[in-house]
Design an enzyme around this catalytic site. Structure first.
Site, PDB file in Angstrom:
ATOM      1  N   LYS A 172      67.004  49.520  61.008  1.00 33.16           N
ATOM      2  CA  LYS A 172      65.981  49.210  60.015  1.00 33.16           C
ATOM      3  C   LYS A 172      64.746  50.068  60.254  1.00 33.16           C
ATOM      4  O   LYS A 172      64.030  49.888  61.229  1.00 33.16           O
ATOM      5  CB  LYS A 172      65.591  47.737  60.079  1.00 33.16           C
ATOM      6  CG  LYS A 172      64.600  47.340  59.004  1.00 33.16           C
ATOM      7  CD  LYS A 172      63.619  46.363  59.554  1.00 33.16           C
ATOM      8  CE  LYS A 172      62.203  46.483  59.142  1.00 33.16           C
ATOM      9  NZ  LYS A 172      61.715  47.646  58.466  1.00 33.16           N
ATOM     10  N   GLU A 247      59.530  49.646  73.153  1.00 32.45           N
ATOM     11  CA  GLU A 247      58.571  50.769  73.275  1.00 32.45           C
ATOM     12  C   GLU A 247      57.403  50.429  72.364  1.00 32.45           C
ATOM     13  O   GLU A 247      57.542  50.474  71.142  1.00 32.45           O
ATOM     14  CB  GLU A 247      59.237  52.065  72.822  1.00 32.45           C
ATOM     15  CG  GLU A 247      60.496  52.438  73.581  1.00 32.45           C
ATOM     16  CD  GLU A 247      60.204  52.862  75.007  1.00 32.45           C
ATOM     17  OE1 GLU A 247      61.129  52.884  75.816  1.00 32.45           O
ATOM     18  OE2 GLU A 247      59.030  53.147  75.297  1.00 32.45           O
ATOM     19  N   CYS A 281      52.180  57.037  69.850  1.00 30.75           N
ATOM     20  CA  CYS A 281      51.893  56.067  70.923  1.00 30.75           C
ATOM     21  C   CYS A 281      51.450  56.770  72.206  1.00 30.75           C
ATOM     22  O   CYS A 281      50.865  56.156  73.079  1.00 30.75           O
ATOM     23  CB  CYS A 281      53.121  55.219  71.193  1.00 30.75           C
ATOM     24  SG  CYS A 281      54.557  56.204  71.596  1.00 30.75           S
ATOM     25  N   GLU A 385      44.039  49.373  70.787  1.00 32.40           N
ATOM     26  CA  GLU A 385      44.760  50.511  70.205  1.00 32.40           C
ATOM     27  C   GLU A 385      44.313  50.718  68.762  1.00 32.40           C
ATOM     28  O   GLU A 385      44.445  49.828  67.935  1.00 32.40           O
ATOM     29  CB  GLU A 385      46.267  50.286  70.247  1.00 32.40           C
ATOM     30  CG  GLU A 385      47.042  51.518  69.792  1.00 32.40           C
ATOM     31  CD  GLU A 385      48.528  51.292  69.671  1.00 32.40           C
ATOM     32  OE1 GLU A 385      48.926  50.259  69.116  1.00 32.40           O
ATOM     33  OE2 GLU A 385      49.294  52.147  70.143  1.00 32.40           O
TER      34      GLU A 385
HETATM   35  O1  TXE Z   1      54.470  48.734  63.791  1.00 27.38           O
HETATM   36  P1  TXE Z   1      55.155  47.370  63.526  1.00 27.38           P
HETATM   37  P2  TXE Z   1      53.866  49.648  62.689  1.00 27.38           P
HETATM   38  C1  TXE Z   1      51.586  50.526  66.924  1.00 27.38           C
HETATM   39  C2  TXE Z   1      50.249  50.929  66.380  1.00 27.38           C
HETATM   40  C3  TXE Z   1      50.389  50.610  64.923  1.00 27.38           C
HETATM   41  C4  TXE Z   1      51.062  49.270  65.061  1.00 27.38           C
HETATM   42  C5  TXE Z   1      51.682  48.880  63.765  1.00 27.38           C
HETATM   43  O2  TXE Z   1      49.276  50.090  66.907  1.00 27.38           O
HETATM   44  O3  TXE Z   1      49.150  50.415  64.282  1.00 27.38           O
HETATM   45  O4  TXE Z   1      52.064  49.481  66.070  1.00 27.38           O
HETATM   46  O5  TXE Z   1      52.541  49.980  63.377  1.00 27.38           O
HETATM   47  C6  TXE Z   1      59.339  46.072  61.964  1.00 27.38           C
HETATM   48  N1  TXE Z   1      60.852  41.332  63.172  1.00 27.38           N
HETATM   49  N2  TXE Z   1      52.569  51.570  66.911  1.00 27.38           N
HETATM   50  O6  TXE Z   1      53.516  48.919  61.416  1.00 27.38           O
HETATM   51  O7  TXE Z   1      54.441  46.508  62.571  1.00 27.38           O
HETATM   52  C7  TXE Z   1      58.625  46.907  60.932  1.00 27.38           C
HETATM   53  O8  TXE Z   1      59.163  46.669  59.637  1.00 27.38           O
HETATM   54  C8  TXE Z   1      61.510  42.519  63.247  1.00 27.38           C
HETATM   55  C9  TXE Z   1      52.980  52.134  68.174  1.00 27.38           C
HETATM   56  O9  TXE Z   1      54.848  50.782  62.566  1.00 27.38           O
HETATM   57  O10 TXE Z   1      55.398  46.852  64.868  1.00 27.38           O
HETATM   58  C10 TXE Z   1      58.902  48.302  61.436  1.00 27.38           C
HETATM   59  O11 TXE Z   1      60.185  48.727  61.050  1.00 27.38           O
HETATM   60  N3  TXE Z   1      60.962  43.701  62.892  1.00 27.38           N
HETATM   61  C11 TXE Z   1      54.392  52.610  68.056  1.00 27.38           C
HETATM   62  C12 TXE Z   1      58.843  48.105  62.946  1.00 27.38           C
HETATM   63  O12 TXE Z   1      59.021  46.728  63.187  1.00 27.38           O
HETATM   64  C13 TXE Z   1      59.690  43.687  62.464  1.00 27.38           C
HETATM   65  C14 TXE Z   1      54.568  53.525  66.879  1.00 27.38           C
HETATM   66  C15 TXE Z   1      57.497  48.510  63.547  1.00 27.38           C
HETATM   67  O13 TXE Z   1      56.526  47.812  62.812  1.00 27.38           O
HETATM   68  C16 TXE Z   1      58.920  42.506  62.370  1.00 27.38           C
HETATM   69  C17 TXE Z   1      54.099  52.904  65.696  1.00 27.38           C
HETATM   70  C18 TXE Z   1      59.567  41.285  62.745  1.00 27.38           C
HETATM   71  N4  TXE Z   1      58.944  40.122  62.670  1.00 27.38           N
HETATM   72  C19 TXE Z   1      53.129  51.922  65.724  1.00 27.38           C
HETATM   73  N5  TXE Z   1      57.686  42.841  61.902  1.00 27.38           N
HETATM   74  C20 TXE Z   1      54.885  53.410  69.267  1.00 27.38           C
HETATM   75  N6  TXE Z   1      54.880  52.808  70.437  1.00 27.38           N
HETATM   76  O14 TXE Z   1      55.312  54.535  69.089  1.00 27.38           O
HETATM   77  C21 TXE Z   1      57.688  44.167  61.722  1.00 27.38           C
HETATM   78  N7  TXE Z   1      58.888  44.690  62.042  1.00 27.38           N
END
Ligand code: TXE
Length: 486
Positions: A172, A247, A281, A385
């Protein structure tokens, strides 16, 4: 307008209830695609398809699956420009970055695991009267959930080892960057990868993402995304005893010691701060500089930041594009305001970049690279962050103080140290509580090395043998020598 479908059991199909979501180009604010708003029934269909494919795929040898990875790499390589253009359109990142990083690394992720696996040998442990063989078998069907900042780069980083080790997949991507995951599905379909081995379901995290976490038929979850969501993943999947790889976020320090090569450190600090508009990240969002060189460093750092060309992501000369969405733009702007409220000074940036490149609804989500100084290293801007084009600048008077500042964080993913004395840099790095430290470089990656963090940056490591271990189960087979006495 692209109409993206789920890819389940080798068939591209809409969500069962027909619901869709819109996908936007953040640089132009244009709606560029619709995706299925999948729910639990779509996930169950994907899990069933994966289960049907599991035994045949798992029965192949690792070398046969490594050959598949090479075929996938070759096919993606032929689509390198298409991947780059699509990624740039979906994320707002410059086409030069999408080519150099996203598209290239998506290919090399498959190529790497194919080659790396051929260098591995079976693990054995010899006893005086017996031999132990460590047998690896697939985990089974695994859930791969990935974020919006490096969409295909991070998805392929999980798909390659998962396939190599004989697993079937329910993947996903982020609902706001679905397009290159679709290119991967199209490519696997064109290669006739057995139906059900790779399944792709699109939709909202709390809906289809949560359903993947809760699906009893999914035995492992590899998640990259925010720490807050990482908590939800852990809370949901851990009691079901699923294998978990998390991660998560980062708040990484770029540490410039007194004897650093200044031009190298300035270039490195700018790259670490603003690559992908600071939406990686691993980005160095806190810059800690020895007070003895702070004035000269800051002058040269600001000059370099001001030379960053912001603009239309589809132009080759653009170095910085938009951030991922108007909502994220507002989140970063709220931290600029907070920085001022916390007593900081904006040395450069802080405003929206009127690039003259506008979409139908006005200017895209462009924000100038922003540097804030004068804040305590314990301030919210220096500890939370932000994940955008905003960094904070701090000074220290001793190495000991630098280590205290660097480690004052709930996160522990990465960092970089700049010094001419390599032994000093390596020794300094051992005192930084993170999973990765670069000395006189940044984002220099050997895919065999362990990748991941500590504290709120996650649990587990990916990369090389760590990925192979995560995506397999071990059975230790102890065979007694027949001629040895009991
Ligand atoms: O991450 P999310 P996002 C951090 C950074 C960013 C924040 C949000 O702070 O602002 O994360 O980014 C799915 N059950 N990083 O929106 O919300 C969601 O649909 C299962 C660091 O990308 O965590 C997406 O596919 N899945 C990071 C994925 O999780 C769920 C890089 C990530 O979404 C869910 C990017 C749930 N309940 C953002 N809710 C890094 N470490 O590289 C959401 N998702």
């Amino acid at each position: 307008m692209l109409e993206i479908k789920n890819y389940i059991g080798g068939v591209f199909q809409a969500a069962l209830d027909g619901e869709t979501l819109e996908d936007y180009n953040p640089a132009t604010a244009e709606c560029i695609a619709t995706i299925p708003r999948s729910k639990v029934n779509d996930v169950q269909m994907a899990v069933d398809a994966a289960h049907s494919a599991q035994s045949e795929w798992g029965a192949l040898s690792m070398l046969e699956r490594a050959d598949w990875l090479d075929r996938i790499a070759d096919a993606l390589e032929k689509k390198h420009e298409h991947i780059a253009q699509t990624e740039s359109m979906d994320t707002g990142k410059p086409i030069s970055l999408a080519r150099r990083v996203d598209a290239s690394r998506s290919v090399s992720n498959f190529r790497f695991f194919a080659g790396f696996s051929r260098e591995q040998s079976e693990m054995t442990f010899e006893m005086a009267d017996a031999m132990n063989y460590v047998h690896r078998s697939p985990v089974g069907t695994v859930g791969l959930i990935t974020p919006w900042n490096l969409p295909l780069y991070l998805l392929s980083w999980k798909v390659a080892p998962a396939l190599l080790m004989g697993n079937t997949i329910v993947a996903k991507p982020s609902e706001i960057t679905p397009l290159t995951a679709n290119i991967l599905a199209e490519t696997l379909h064109e290669l006739d990868l057995p139906s059900g081995v790779f399944n792709l379901v699109h939709g909202l995290g709390p809906e289809v993402g949560q359903s993947i976490l809760e699906a009893p038929g999914i035995k492992g979850i590899s998640f990259t995304g925010g720490t807050a969501t990482g908590r939800i993943v852990a809370r949901t999947a851990a009691p079901m005893f699923k294998k978990l790889s998390l991660e998560l976020g980062g708040k990484n320090a770029t540490i410039v010691l007194k004897d650093a090569d200044l031009s190298l450190a300035v270039d490195g600090a700018v790259r670490a701060a603003f690559t992908n508009s600071g939406q990686v990240c691993l980005c160095g969002s806190r810059i800690l500089v020895d007070s003895a060189i702070a004035e000269e460093f800051t002058k040269r750092f600001i000059e370099k930041v001001n030379s960053i060309s912001i603009g239309n992501p589809s132009l080759d000369e653009t170095v910085m594009g938009s951030v991922i969405s108007p909502e994220h733009l507002e989140k970063v702007e709220s931290y600029i305001e907070l920085g001022l409220a916390e007593g900081g000074t904006v040395l450069t940036g802080g405003t929206r970049a009127m690039t003259g490149f506008t979409g139908p609804d006005g200017v895209g989500a462009f924000l100038r690279p922003t540097v804030v100084s004068g804040l305590s290293y314990t301030s919210r801007c220096a500890t939370e962050e932000i994940f955008g084009p905003m960094v904070t600048l701090h000074t220290f008077d001793s190495e000991e103080e630098a280590i205290v500042m660097a480690n004052h964080s709930e996160y522990g993913l990465a960092g970089s140290v700049w010094t001419k004395d390599l032994e000093r840099g390596r020794n300094f790095a051992t005192k930084i509580d993170t999973g990765i430290v670069w000395v006189n470089t940044w984002l220099h990656r050997d895919l065999r090395t362990p990748f991941g963090g500590v504290k709120n940056s996650g649990v587990g490591r990916e990369g090389g043998k760590w990925s192979m271990e995560f995506f397999s189960e071990m059975t230790n087979i102890c065979v007694k020598n027949p001629d040895s006495p009991e």
